[in-house]
Design a protein around this motif. Structure first.
Motif, mmCIF file in Angstrom:
data_model
loop_
_atom_site.group_PDB
_atom_site.id
_atom_site.type_symbol
_atom_site.label_atom_id
_atom_site.label_comp_id
_atom_site.label_asym_id
_atom_site.label_seq_id
_atom_site.Cartn_x
_atom_site.Cartn_y
_atom_site.Cartn_z
ATOM 1 N N PRO A 90 -24.918 1.759 18.932
ATOM 2 C CA PRO A 90 -25.207 0.459 18.310
ATOM 3 C C PRO A 90 -25.013 0.531 16.800
ATOM 4 C CG PRO A 90 -26.952 1.110 19.822
ATOM 5 C CD PRO A 90 -26.057 2.296 19.651
ATOM 6 N N THR A 93 -28.056 -4.514 13.980
ATOM 7 C CA THR A 93 -29.404 -4.822 14.448
ATOM 8 C C THR A 93 -29.696 -6.295 14.222
ATOM 9 O OG1 THR A 93 -30.410 -4.199 12.327
ATOM 10 C CG2 THR A 93 -30.301 -2.504 14.046
ATOM 11 N N SER A 95 -29.480 -5.369 18.289
ATOM 12 C CA SER A 95 -28.537 -5.371 19.413
ATOM 13 C C SER A 95 -29.369 -5.387 20.678
ATOM 14 C CB SER A 95 -27.644 -4.127 19.406
ATOM 15 O OG SER A 95 -26.666 -4.212 18.399
ATOM 16 N N ARG A 107 -23.843 -6.209 26.417
ATOM 17 C CA ARG A 107 -24.413 -6.075 25.071
ATOM 18 C C ARG A 107 -24.238 -7.369 24.308
ATOM 19 N NH1 ARG A 107 -23.399 -1.045 21.021
ATOM 20 N NH2 ARG A 107 -23.616 0.012 23.014
ATOM 21 N N GLU A 109 -24.674 -8.301 20.299
ATOM 22 C CA GLU A 109 -24.931 -7.718 18.986
ATOM 23 C C GLU A 109 -25.283 -8.818 18.000
ATOM 24 O OE1 GLU A 109 -21.249 -5.384 18.602
ATOM 25 O OE2 GLU A 109 -22.584 -3.641 18.713
#
Length: 137
Positions: A90, A93, A95, A107, A109
């Motif tokens: 990752p 942030t 994520s 995912r 993000e």
């Protein structure tokens, strides 16, 4: 080789190459008891992480996605739970990484805001084959 097994193989290889991503003794998660989990990757000082916690976190565990894949949080710099196979480290942030028995299946993000968070998360979960329960309908 099927697409799923290829994906798992690549994810496992990627996790093995990520330094520090899988830390010994940090398990705490029982993938057999709750196979689907949503991992939030955050870091200290992340204003979007604070916004998510204020706007979404209070009701997340009672939401459809929260029931389907309970959330746990880790710091971007680790330690990460044992047994993870991520598509990559990752880098943003927060994520939100959907895990099936520790293997990444999707995912999101970044934080897209309170209005769009659930629709984006539900689309990601649906693409991963997760049935998201409709709550309060």
């Amino acid at each position: 080789m099927s697409t799923v097994s290829r994906r798992k193989t690549l994810a496992i290889m990627a996790a093995a190459m990520m330094p520090g991503a899988v830390q010994a003794g940090q398990s705490g998660l029982n993938w057999n008891r709750q196979s689907l989990r949503l991992m939030m990757v955050s870091e200290a000082g992340c204003e979007f992480c604070r916004a998510w916690r204020a706007q979404i976190a209070p009701g997340f565990d009672r939401s459809g996605p929260g029931v389907a894949a309970p959330l746990f949080e880790v710091d971007m710099n680790g330690p990460y739970p044992d047994g993870l196979a991520l598509a990559g480290r990752p880098r943003v942030t927060p994520s939100f990484i959907l895990l099936d028995r520790g293997v990444e299946t999707g995912r999101v993000e970044g934080y897209v805001g309170a209005r769009d968070f659930y629709p984006v998360l539900e689309r990601m979960m649906t693409r991963a084959g997760v049935a998201v329960p409709r709550m309060g309908a």
